[in-house]
Motif scaffolding. Structure first.
Motif, PDB file in Angstrom:
ATOM      1  N   ALA A  22       8.603  24.953  56.544  1.00 21.95           N
ATOM      2  CA  ALA A  22       7.977  23.644  56.766  1.00 21.95           C
ATOM      3  C   ALA A  22       8.983  22.512  56.590  1.00 21.95           C
ATOM      4  O   ALA A  22       9.039  21.573  57.396  1.00 21.95           O
ATOM      5  N   PHE A  23       9.788  22.592  55.532  1.00 21.78           N
ATOM      6  CA  PHE A  23      10.801  21.557  55.295  1.00 21.78           C
ATOM      7  C   PHE A  23      11.790  21.477  56.455  1.00 21.78           C
ATOM      8  O   PHE A  23      12.204  20.388  56.860  1.00 21.78           O
ATOM      9  N   GLU A  24      12.185  22.638  56.985  1.00 25.62           N
ATOM     10  CA  GLU A  24      13.154  22.662  58.074  1.00 25.62           C
ATOM     11  C   GLU A  24      12.537  22.174  59.386  1.00 25.62           C
ATOM     12  O   GLU A  24      13.164  21.415  60.127  1.00 25.62           O
ATOM     13  N   LEU A  25      11.323  22.627  59.669  1.00 28.63           N
ATOM     14  CA  LEU A  25      10.672  22.248  60.919  1.00 28.63           C
ATOM     15  C   LEU A  25      10.501  20.739  61.015  1.00 28.63           C
ATOM     16  O   LEU A  25      10.678  20.140  62.079  1.00 28.63           O
ATOM     17  N   PHE A  26      10.168  20.103  59.893  1.00 32.54           N
ATOM     18  CA  PHE A  26       9.903  18.658  59.887  1.00 32.54           C
ATOM     19  C   PHE A  26      11.017  17.872  59.203  1.00 32.54           C
ATOM     20  O   PHE A  26      10.775  16.790  58.666  1.00 32.54           O
ATOM     21  N   ASN A 150       9.292  37.343  57.173  1.00 39.72           N
ATOM     22  CA  ASN A 150      10.727  37.480  57.439  1.00 39.72           C
ATOM     23  C   ASN A 150      11.212  36.573  58.563  1.00 39.72           C
ATOM     24  O   ASN A 150      12.270  36.805  59.139  1.00 39.72           O
ATOM     25  N   VAL A 151      10.433  35.542  58.868  1.00 42.43           N
ATOM     26  CA  VAL A 151      10.870  34.561  59.866  1.00 42.43           C
ATOM     27  C   VAL A 151      11.533  33.386  59.155  1.00 42.43           C
ATOM     28  O   VAL A 151      10.916  32.728  58.322  1.00 42.43           O
ATOM     29  N   HIS A 152      12.795  33.155  59.475  1.00 43.33           N
ATOM     30  CA  HIS A 152      13.518  32.003  58.952  1.00 43.33           C
ATOM     31  C   HIS A 152      13.643  30.974  60.068  1.00 43.33           C
ATOM     32  O   HIS A 152      13.728  31.319  61.248  1.00 43.33           O
ATOM     33  N   TYR A 153      13.665  29.719  59.673  1.00 41.48           N
ATOM     34  CA  TYR A 153      13.635  28.670  60.679  1.00 41.48           C
ATOM     35  C   TYR A 153      14.823  28.746  61.629  1.00 41.48           C
ATOM     36  O   TYR A 153      15.962  28.916  61.235  1.00 41.48           O
ATOM     37  N   PRO A 274       5.749  32.889  64.575  1.00 42.52           N
ATOM     38  CA  PRO A 274       4.744  32.045  63.926  1.00 42.52           C
ATOM     39  C   PRO A 274       3.567  31.784  64.869  1.00 42.52           C
ATOM     40  O   PRO A 274       3.732  31.737  66.092  1.00 42.52           O
ATOM     41  N   ILE A 275       2.404  31.621  64.274  1.00 41.15           N
ATOM     42  CA  ILE A 275       1.177  31.407  65.035  1.00 41.15           C
ATOM     43  C   ILE A 275       0.601  30.044  64.676  1.00 41.15           C
ATOM     44  O   ILE A 275       0.343  29.763  63.502  1.00 41.15           O
TER      45      ILE A 275
END
Length: 283
Positions: A22-26, A150-153, A274-275
């Motif tokens: 979340a921090f990386e996405l935004f 196991n999904v990293h941004y 991600p969904i």
């Protein structure tokens, strides 16, 4: 305008991964993050003399344990929360997860929930844990983004948007989706299982409405025939190595039919995609 993002946590590794994502996405956006834990004593909900009401010291014990875990999480998060655009709040409360999340969505005007797909149990045989499914199916006040463990941004190369064109779109949630698309500069792949020529007038009208929301964005249409919804969507995503699936959860037609199916595991989609669940206005 600041986005308010709610991140439920059970203090697991998967939940922490969702915080980092979340921090990386935004990272370029002004955001307020609400990191929240709900704790509960199941005996308190039994209402049965065979399961007596917990004693006050039992409530105190579970509250202290949650508080200690939240402090540890706060110290860990503060090591990476150095973005001046971000404000982070931490909270924990006694009660059931869905009721408390609904309450926080309303009180804090939440735009998006971001959470891990599995919790403490980390059952690798289950694509989506009970809590993540319940939140996607039950919380209708905002969109929900479920992030696999196991999904990293990384930049989202494209977002698959499967639709039957029967949904009445929630404009606020569509706008949240559009914001993610704009942040990532990701093309949208609108996917329909069926023939374009067989769309009804109502479906064509909804398609026009969708195009108005996507104006100025890169998008393309894709039509698959002679396949089921779940097989078609998951094969499409797997073949293209798409970075996200976004869908309108119209009366559970999509999530319930696909992500309880073993096909998810066989394609490996649950481990890397991600969904983003939006909601039909009629839900």
């Amino acid at each position: 305008m600041q986005k308010h993002i709610l991140i439920p946590t059970d203090y697991s590794r998967n939940a922490f991964n969702a915080i980092v994502y979340a921090f990386e996405l935004f990272k370029k956006e002004e955001c307020v993050f609400h990191i929240f834990h709900s704790y509960f004593l199941f005996r308190s909900a039994q209402g049965n003399i065979l399961f007596p009401e917990p004693e006050p010291h039992e409530y105190d014990a579970v509250a202290r344990a949650s508080g200690a875990s939240m402090l540890q999480l706060k110290n860990k998060v503060e090591l990476l929360a150095d973005n001046p655009k971000h404000t982070v709040y931490f909270d924990h409360k006694f009660g059931t997860l869905i009721e408390l999340l609904e309450e926080k969505v309303k009180r804090n005007n939440i735009d998006l929930i971001i959470m891990g797909t599995r919790g403490i149990t980390d059952d690798t045989k289950v694509a989506y844990g009970r809590n993540s499914v319940n939140v996607i199916e039950s919380i209708t006040g905002c969109a929900v983004l479920a992030v696999p463990a196991n999904v990293h941004y990384k930049r989202i190369n494209e977002i698959v948007f499967p639709t039957n064109f029967k949904s009445e779109f929630n404009e606020r949630e569509i706008n949240t989706f559009v914001k993610i698309v704009q942040l990532e500069k990701s093309p949208i792949r609108i996917l329909h299982i069926g023939k374009e020529a067989e769309l009804s007038e109502r479906q064509r009208s909804n398609r026009k409405q969708l195009e108005s929301y996507f104006e100025g964005l890169e998008y393309s249409y894709h039509w698959l025939e002679k396949t089921g919804v779940k097989e078609g969507v998951l094969s499409f995503v797997d073949d293209r190595n798409s970075g996200m699936i976004a869908f309108v959860n119209r009366k559970h037609w999509f999530f319930g039919s696909i992500f309880s199916n073993p096909l998810v595991k066989s394609l490996g989609v649950h481990s890397k995609v991600p969904i983003l669940a939006l909601h039909d206005l009629r839900n």
